[in-house]
Scaffold this active site. Structure first.
Site, PDB file in Angstrom:
ATOM      1  N   ASP A  41     -34.843  14.910  14.130  1.00  0.00           N
ATOM      2  CA  ASP A  41     -35.222  13.569  14.592  1.00  0.00           C
ATOM      3  C   ASP A  41     -36.727  13.431  14.818  1.00  0.00           C
ATOM      4  O   ASP A  41     -37.204  12.391  15.269  1.00  0.00           O
ATOM      5  CB  ASP A  41     -34.463  13.201  15.867  1.00  0.00           C
ATOM      6  CG  ASP A  41     -34.812  14.103  17.050  1.00  0.00           C
ATOM      7  OD1 ASP A  41     -35.601  15.054  16.863  1.00  0.00           O
ATOM      8  OD2 ASP A  41     -34.306  13.854  18.156  1.00  0.00           O
ATOM      9  N   ARG A 103     -64.625   6.663  15.346  1.00  0.00           N
ATOM     10  CA  ARG A 103     -65.286   5.452  14.835  1.00  0.00           C
ATOM     11  C   ARG A 103     -64.870   4.202  15.614  1.00  0.00           C
ATOM     12  O   ARG A 103     -65.542   3.173  15.530  1.00  0.00           O
ATOM     13  CB  ARG A 103     -64.976   5.275  13.345  1.00  0.00           C
ATOM     14  CG  ARG A 103     -65.737   6.223  12.447  1.00  0.00           C
ATOM     15  CD  ARG A 103     -65.358   6.050  10.988  1.00  0.00           C
ATOM     16  NE  ARG A 103     -64.055   6.611  10.682  1.00  0.00           N
ATOM     17  CZ  ARG A 103     -63.490   6.600   9.476  1.00  0.00           C
ATOM     18  NH1 ARG A 103     -64.123   6.019   8.470  1.00  0.00           N
ATOM     19  NH2 ARG A 103     -62.310   7.138   9.273  1.00  0.00           N
ATOM     20  N   LYS A 198     -78.046  -0.349   6.834  1.00  0.00           N
ATOM     21  CA  LYS A 198     -76.608  -0.472   6.579  1.00  0.00           C
ATOM     22  C   LYS A 198     -75.983  -1.469   7.534  1.00  0.00           C
ATOM     23  O   LYS A 198     -76.287  -1.462   8.722  1.00  0.00           O
ATOM     24  CB  LYS A 198     -75.921   0.896   6.731  1.00  0.00           C
ATOM     25  CG  LYS A 198     -74.435   0.883   6.408  1.00  0.00           C
ATOM     26  CD  LYS A 198     -73.852   2.282   6.348  1.00  0.00           C
ATOM     27  CE  LYS A 198     -73.699   2.937   7.692  1.00  0.00           C
ATOM     28  NZ  LYS A 198     -73.014   4.237   7.615  1.00  0.00           N
ATOM     29  N   ASP A 228     -65.574   8.685   3.631  1.00  0.00           N
ATOM     30  CA  ASP A 228     -64.193   8.211   3.731  1.00  0.00           C
ATOM     31  C   ASP A 228     -63.769   7.574   2.403  1.00  0.00           C
ATOM     32  O   ASP A 228     -63.332   8.244   1.486  1.00  0.00           O
ATOM     33  CB  ASP A 228     -64.067   7.238   4.895  1.00  0.00           C
ATOM     34  CG  ASP A 228     -62.627   6.894   5.227  1.00  0.00           C
ATOM     35  OD1 ASP A 228     -61.715   7.349   4.501  1.00  0.00           O
ATOM     36  OD2 ASP A 228     -62.397   6.175   6.203  1.00  0.00           O
TER      37      ASP A 228
END
Length: 303
Positions: A41, A103, A198, A228
């Site tokens: 489970d 983040r 950025k 990422d």
């Protein structure tokens, strides 16, 4: 007096703990065993097999591992903390090479959460006394964690890898906020630093604009804490080409490589260097560096 070091690997921390142990070969190291069983489970059952009373216990867990569930790995760590706490150790230190949720450290839009604060609270409530991580995303994230947190820099390992290639090299930061990370690498390589502008119009989306600094005719070593989806990297390559950099190489502490990063990087045609804080599959364009020695050095200091 020689320090005795006690490592307790969680399921996803076994490989990294073995690497740390090899780097501690000149010290007295005991690897503590815990039986961890997962029921059908989804529940975990845990049982310690050794006495840990009065000892400093380093629980090692690679929380983000491709092909596994990050939140399940986290919950296993929380249960291990709770189990160890029951048997009166002197101290519990969580060794988490890549700390997720860092983040999510600020409210940008109404309704945003502070998930790193929540994670820090959970780790503390489960019994952790201290964290040992690599390259936490930001100082803000570190300050939100209600535990002493040691964040190791990968700069020594990155600089050692690139030292034979540093002629006419400039280290490039993705933004002003990451300048210290890049200065650490540049100082060891004895090179200059440049940075980019950025912006993040929405979560998970980054746009890179102008390059500030002399990169024309040079090899640009783009250093970020993580790669990422590859969006920031793609923008950086475009900006550096526009600024007439001769060549570009990317480096990071944490190689997440979420979809579509592998396709993006292959299309960019650049080499990427990362570390084994996240165990990645092999790609022809990727080089993985071992940072377990840096963790071993930190563990000696903390033991």
């Amino acid at each position: 007096m020689e320090k005795r070091i006690f490592l307790l690997p969680a399921c996803q921390g076994l490989g990294f703990a073995k690497r740390i142990e090899r780097n501690l070969s000149s010290h007295s190291v005991t690897v503590i065993k815990a039986d961890i069983h997962k029921f059908r489970d989804g529940e975990f059952s845990l049982q310690l097999r050794q006495d840990i009373q009065g000892k400093v216990i380093f629980i090692v867990q690679q929380v983000v591992v491709p092909g596994t569930n990050t939140n399940e790995n986290l919950f296993e760590l929380l249960l291990l903390n709770s189990l160890v706490k029951l048997y009166k150790p002197k101290k519990i230190i969580n060794v988490i090479p890549y700390l997720p949720y860092a983040r999510q450290d600020r409210i940008v839009h109404e309704g945003d959460g502070l998930s790193i604060q929540c994670l820090g609270n959970l780790l503390k409530a489960s019994g952790a006394d201290q964290l040992l991580v690599m390259e936490i995303h930001s100082l803000i994230a570190k300050e939100m964690i209600p535990l002493p947190t040691v964040s190791i820099s990968p700069a020594p390992v990155l600089a050692l890898h690139f030292r034979q290639q540093c002629k006419d090299m400039v280290v490039v930061s993705p933004d002003k906020g990451a300048m210290q990370r890049c200065r650490d690498v540049a100082r060891l390589l004895q090179t200059d630093v440049a940075f980019m502008e950025k912006i993040r119009p929405k979560p998970g989306v980054a746009k890179v604009r102008n390059v500030k600094g002399a990169v024309k005719g040079k090899t640009a070593l783009f250093v970020d804490d993580m790669i990422d989806s590859g969006g920031t990297l793609a923008g950086a390559v475009a900006s550096l080409k526009k600024a007439k950099a001769r060549q570009m190489i990317a480096a990071c502490a944490h190689a997440l490589f979420s979809d579509p990063a592998p396709r993006v990087i292959k299309k960019l045609g650049i080499k990427v260097v990362g570390t084994n804080t996240i165990p990645q599959k092999k790609y022809p364009w990727y080089t993985e560096l071992d940072v377990s020695g840096l963790f071993a050095d930190a563990i000696i200091e903390l033991a």
